[in-house]
Design a protein around this motif. Structure first.
Motif, short mmCIF file in Angstrom:
data_model
loop_
_atom_site.label_atom_id
_atom_site.label_comp_id
_atom_site.label_asym_id
_atom_site.label_seq_id
_atom_site.Cartn_x
_atom_site.Cartn_y
_atom_site.Cartn_z
N ALA A 139 -19.74 14.27 37.47
CA ALA A 139 -20.85 13.33 37.29
C ALA A 139 -20.41 12.21 36.34
O ALA A 139 -19.92 12.48 35.25
CB ALA A 139 -22.07 14.06 36.73
N GLY A 140 -20.57 10.98 36.78
CA GLY A 140 -20.17 9.83 35.98
C GLY A 140 -18.76 9.34 36.28
O GLY A 140 -18.38 8.24 35.90
N GLY A 141 -17.98 10.15 36.95
CA GLY A 141 -16.59 9.80 37.22
C GLY A 141 -16.42 8.64 38.18
O GLY A 141 -15.54 7.80 38.01
N LEU A 195 -8.90 9.74 31.84
CA LEU A 195 -10.35 9.54 31.86
C LEU A 195 -11.05 10.67 32.58
O LEU A 195 -10.64 11.09 33.66
CB LEU A 195 -10.67 8.20 32.52
N GLY A 196 -12.12 11.14 31.97
CA GLY A 196 -12.90 12.25 32.52
C GLY A 196 -13.40 13.10 31.38
O GLY A 196 -14.06 12.61 30.48
N ILE A 213 -17.89 13.21 28.42
CA ILE A 213 -16.97 12.48 29.29
C ILE A 213 -16.71 11.07 28.75
O ILE A 213 -17.47 10.55 27.93
CB ILE A 213 -17.52 12.37 30.73
N THR A 214 -15.62 10.49 29.23
CA THR A 214 -15.39 9.08 28.94
C THR A 214 -16.37 8.28 29.81
O THR A 214 -16.83 8.76 30.83
CB THR A 214 -13.93 8.69 29.25
N THR A 215 -16.67 7.07 29.40
CA THR A 215 -17.66 6.27 30.12
C THR A 215 -17.11 4.87 30.42
O THR A 215 -16.21 4.39 29.73
CB THR A 215 -18.96 6.12 29.30
N PRO A 216 -17.66 4.22 31.44
CA PRO A 216 -17.19 2.88 31.77
C PRO A 216 -17.27 1.91 30.59
O PRO A 216 -16.34 1.14 30.35
CB PRO A 216 -18.13 2.44 32.90
#
Length: 187
Positions: A143-145, A100-101, A111-114
């Motif tokens: 960012a978002g990780g 993930l990333g 990026i992958t997302t929740p």
């Protein structure tokens, strides 16, 4: 010597995958995990690999062709959130891996997302065989990780212990947000 998260992920998968199994690479990236999984399942198994980036699909197809492992591998140029509809519902999955990333050496804004990761996990868990494993290597220093790391931690912590065992593996004294590995095993 302690294994990196990447090497430990392969150790965890090697322990459970046998020739003929069906497995998922939820984030094919440059194809390293896809090729690894294809070797483990052999000519009678199936690998389903997903990525939203065309370059990832191209890189993976080339890697598989170079090592003569293209047979029994299906590459999907789509996100892992489509696992539920892309893989036939009656196919049992022995293992899956997520990195993930973002794709190394590419656009760091993709990026992958929740949300998509949760959809993929929700699709995989009911299809996971007994003693099957889902390994998630979470890179969170972008960012978002952090949001995705929180989702994975929360998701794993709420799985019922009667049905699943969950392991986390991380180096706690390293700089630059070293990846954290999670392994979900169905009892």
């Amino acid at each position: 010597m302690l294994q990196t998260a990447l090497h430990f992920s392969h150790t965890l998968l090697k322990e459970v995958i046998a020739e003929g199994d069906s497995v998922v690479d939820a984030t094919m990236g440059n194809g390293n995990d896809t090729a690894f999984l294809a070797q483990l399942v052999g000519s009678t198994g199936n690998v389903y690999a997903f990525d939203v980036q065309e370059q990832a699909v191209i890189n993976t197809a080339k890697k598989l062709a170079d090592v003569n492992l293209s047979e029994h591998v299906q590459l999907f140029h789509q996100g892992h959130e489509t696992i539920d509809t892309a893989i036939d519902k009656d196919i049992l999955i022995k293992a899956a891996i997520f990195n993930l990333g973002y794709l190394p050496k590419s656009d760091k804004t993709i990026i992958t997302t929740p949300n998509t990761t949760k959809q993929a996990l929700d699709a995989l868990l009911p299809r996971l065989t007994t003693k099957g494993r889902i390994v998630l290597v979470v890179y969170y220093g972008h960012a978002g990780g952090e949001a995705e790391l929180t989702l994975v931690q929360d998701y794993c912590q709420t799985l019922p212990q009667e049905s699943y065992s969950v392991l986390t593996y991380q180096f706690i004294n390293q700089r630059n947000n070293p990846p954290i590995l999670f392994c979900i095993e169905k009892k």
